[in-house]
Design a protein around this motif. Structure first.
Motif, mmCIF file in Angstrom:
data_model
loop_
_atom_site.group_PDB
_atom_site.id
_atom_site.type_symbol
_atom_site.label_atom_id
_atom_site.label_comp_id
_atom_site.label_asym_id
_atom_site.label_seq_id
_atom_site.Cartn_x
_atom_site.Cartn_y
_atom_site.Cartn_z
ATOM 1 N N PHE A 151 0.883 -1.151 -0.170
ATOM 2 C CA PHE A 151 0.045 0.054 -0.009
ATOM 3 C C PHE A 151 0.813 1.138 0.023
ATOM 4 C CE2 PHE A 151 -3.261 2.502 2.489
ATOM 5 C CZ PHE A 151 -4.079 2.581 1.657
ATOM 6 N N VAL A 152 1.948 1.315 0.700
ATOM 7 C CA VAL A 152 2.670 2.521 1.005
ATOM 8 C C VAL A 152 3.442 2.603 -0.343
ATOM 9 C CG1 VAL A 152 2.778 2.167 3.252
ATOM 10 C CG2 VAL A 152 4.720 1.326 2.056
ATOM 11 N N ARG A 153 3.792 1.736 -1.157
ATOM 12 C CA ARG A 153 4.348 1.920 -2.384
ATOM 13 C C ARG A 153 3.601 3.028 -3.525
ATOM 14 N NH1 ARG A 153 8.565 -1.977 -2.130
ATOM 15 N NH2 ARG A 153 8.058 -3.781 -1.082
ATOM 16 N N VAL A 154 2.317 2.635 -3.571
ATOM 17 C CA VAL A 154 1.486 3.741 -4.001
ATOM 18 C C VAL A 154 1.341 4.985 -3.599
ATOM 19 C CG1 VAL A 154 -1.099 3.691 -4.460
ATOM 20 C CG2 VAL A 154 -0.448 1.317 -4.282
ATOM 21 N N PHE A 155 1.437 5.128 -2.221
ATOM 22 C CA PHE A 155 1.605 6.503 -1.733
ATOM 23 C C PHE A 155 3.215 7.052 -2.330
ATOM 24 C CE2 PHE A 155 -1.578 5.285 1.550
ATOM 25 C CZ PHE A 155 -2.552 6.059 1.034
ATOM 26 N N ALA A 156 4.137 6.047 -2.300
ATOM 27 C CA ALA A 156 5.389 6.632 -2.897
ATOM 28 C C ALA A 156 5.147 7.247 -4.249
ATOM 29 C CB ALA A 156 6.187 5.705 -2.703
ATOM 30 N N MET A 157 4.490 6.715 -4.893
ATOM 31 C CA MET A 157 4.244 7.172 -6.364
ATOM 32 C C MET A 157 3.765 8.540 -6.387
ATOM 33 S SD MET A 157 5.996 5.491 -8.585
ATOM 34 C CE MET A 157 5.271 6.563 -10.034
ATOM 35 N N GLY A 158 2.775 8.702 -5.225
ATOM 36 C CA GLY A 158 2.047 10.002 -5.177
ATOM 37 C C GLY A 158 3.085 10.795 -4.836
ATOM 38 N N VAL A 159 4.070 10.781 -3.987
ATOM 39 C CA VAL A 159 5.133 11.734 -3.621
ATOM 40 C C VAL A 159 5.807 11.995 -4.964
ATOM 41 C CG1 VAL A 159 7.214 12.181 -2.741
ATOM 42 C CG2 VAL A 159 5.488 10.896 -1.365
ATOM 43 N N VAL A 160 5.936 10.981 -5.922
ATOM 44 C CA VAL A 160 6.795 11.337 -6.809
ATOM 45 C C VAL A 160 6.082 12.184 -8.023
ATOM 46 C CG1 VAL A 160 7.553 10.284 -9.302
ATOM 47 C CG2 VAL A 160 8.057 9.178 -6.877
ATOM 48 N N LYS A 161 4.540 12.034 -8.106
ATOM 49 C CA LYS A 161 3.830 12.714 -9.087
ATOM 50 C C LYS A 161 3.287 13.915 -8.366
ATOM 51 C CE LYS A 161 2.582 8.694 -11.806
ATOM 52 N NZ LYS A 161 1.537 7.887 -12.428
ATOM 53 N N ALA A 162 3.367 14.383 -7.251
ATOM 54 C CA ALA A 162 2.842 15.422 -6.533
ATOM 55 C C ALA A 162 3.396 16.798 -7.317
ATOM 56 C CB ALA A 162 3.238 15.672 -4.921
ATOM 57 N N LYS A 163 2.721 17.755 -7.247
ATOM 58 C CA LYS A 163 2.618 18.848 -7.851
ATOM 59 C C LYS A 163 3.448 20.080 -6.565
ATOM 60 C CE LYS A 163 1.061 17.786 -12.038
ATOM 61 N NZ LYS A 163 0.639 16.184 -11.456
ATOM 62 N N SER A 164 3.407 20.007 -5.511
ATOM 63 C CA SER A 164 3.472 20.939 -4.610
ATOM 64 C C SER A 164 4.266 20.219 -3.419
ATOM 65 C CB SER A 164 2.568 21.648 -4.069
ATOM 66 O OG SER A 164 1.571 20.783 -3.371
ATOM 67 N N ILE A 165 4.871 20.833 -2.445
ATOM 68 C CA ILE A 165 5.419 20.281 -1.361
ATOM 69 C C ILE A 165 4.419 19.914 -0.382
ATOM 70 C CG2 ILE A 165 6.709 20.947 0.641
ATOM 71 C CD1 ILE A 165 8.549 20.654 -1.749
ATOM 72 N N GLU A 166 3.445 20.628 -0.442
ATOM 73 C CA GLU A 166 2.156 20.187 0.599
ATOM 74 C C GLU A 166 1.611 18.741 0.014
ATOM 75 O OE1 GLU A 166 1.162 21.506 3.374
ATOM 76 O OE2 GLU A 166 2.873 22.794 3.123
ATOM 77 N N GLU A 167 1.320 18.760 -1.017
ATOM 78 C CA GLU A 167 1.108 17.323 -1.497
ATOM 79 C C GLU A 167 2.244 16.227 -1.283
ATOM 80 O OE1 GLU A 167 -1.789 17.817 -5.337
ATOM 81 O OE2 GLU A 167 0.043 18.187 -5.670
#
Length: 225
Positions: free
Chosen positions: A51-67
């Protein structure tokens, strides 16, 4: 109507089935056989790792520091907070972290995490959120229901700590943060976009039901990798 309200209305009938699933009702009653709970704990512990690997991709694709911070906090929360409850129960039931790590992901579980991870690799941030939100949100939905309906039995219930962890203020705050972010991220969608995103949300919600089925029906996995 906020987008998360739309999602809930579209999936309400399915989510209400969680509440009457025997795994959930027996958790509330305190009558769930411990071997079934142990089977669930091991599979959910393995699930959280993926599950956390999915969130890790969210970090990669995030547009802002807050995301980035939001997705990063989800990684920490899953590994440290949720896993801690699982580890505590597993150790009480005679299974160490090392033992759990050696177990296979069962097919329902593997299918679920593969679905989320494929979304995370090919999809947008919106799609990543749709694939992960049903897990976090539905656990609070279930935890809140169990607390409300089995409050009088909580102190004597072996599963009381599990119920409290998913109905408590800290977990509620996490869920509300993700709901607020989802509504911000998914504002001003076209109808086609709403339907497309709901399809992912619905599929992940179905996988959640499959997980409860797997946990209740299957015997404890003895095979090791």
């Amino acid at each position: 109507m906020k987008f998360t309200e739309y999602l809930f209305e579209e999936n309400k009938e399915l989510w209400e089935q969680y509440l009457v699933h025997p795994f959930i009702t027996e958790i509330g009653e305190g009558t769930l056989p411990k071997e079934k709970f142990l089977n669930y704990l091991i599979q959910d512990y393995l699930y959280l790792k993926e599950f956390v690997r999915v969130f890790a991709m969210g970090v990669v694709k995030a547009k802002s520091i807050e995301e980035m911070k939001l997705f990063s906090s989800a990684i920490g929360g899953s590994i440290e907070d949720e896993a801690a409850t699982h580890i505590k129960y597993m150790e009480q039931l005679g299974v160490s972290i090392e033992d759990a790590e050696k177990c296979y992901l069962k097919i329902n579980n593997r299918s679920y995490v593969s679905y989320m991870q494929s979304i995370s690799l090919t999809g947008s941030l919106k799609e990543i959120v749709m694939a992960t939100l049903p897990c976090t949100w539905s656990y609070y939905f279930i935890g809140e229901y169990l607390l409300e309906n089995y409050r009088d039995n909580l102190l004597e219930n072996y599963y009381g700590d599990w119920i409290k962890s998913y109905s408590g203020h800290e977990f509620k705050d996490v869920v509300e943060k993700w709901i607020d972010y989802t509504n911000e991220l998914c504002s001003n969608l076209t109808q086609d976009e709403k339907v497309s995103l709901n399809t992912i949300f619905n599929q992940a919600s179905i996988y959640e039901m499959d997980f409860w089925e797997m946990a209740y029906e299957d015997l404890l996995e003895k095979e090791m990798v």
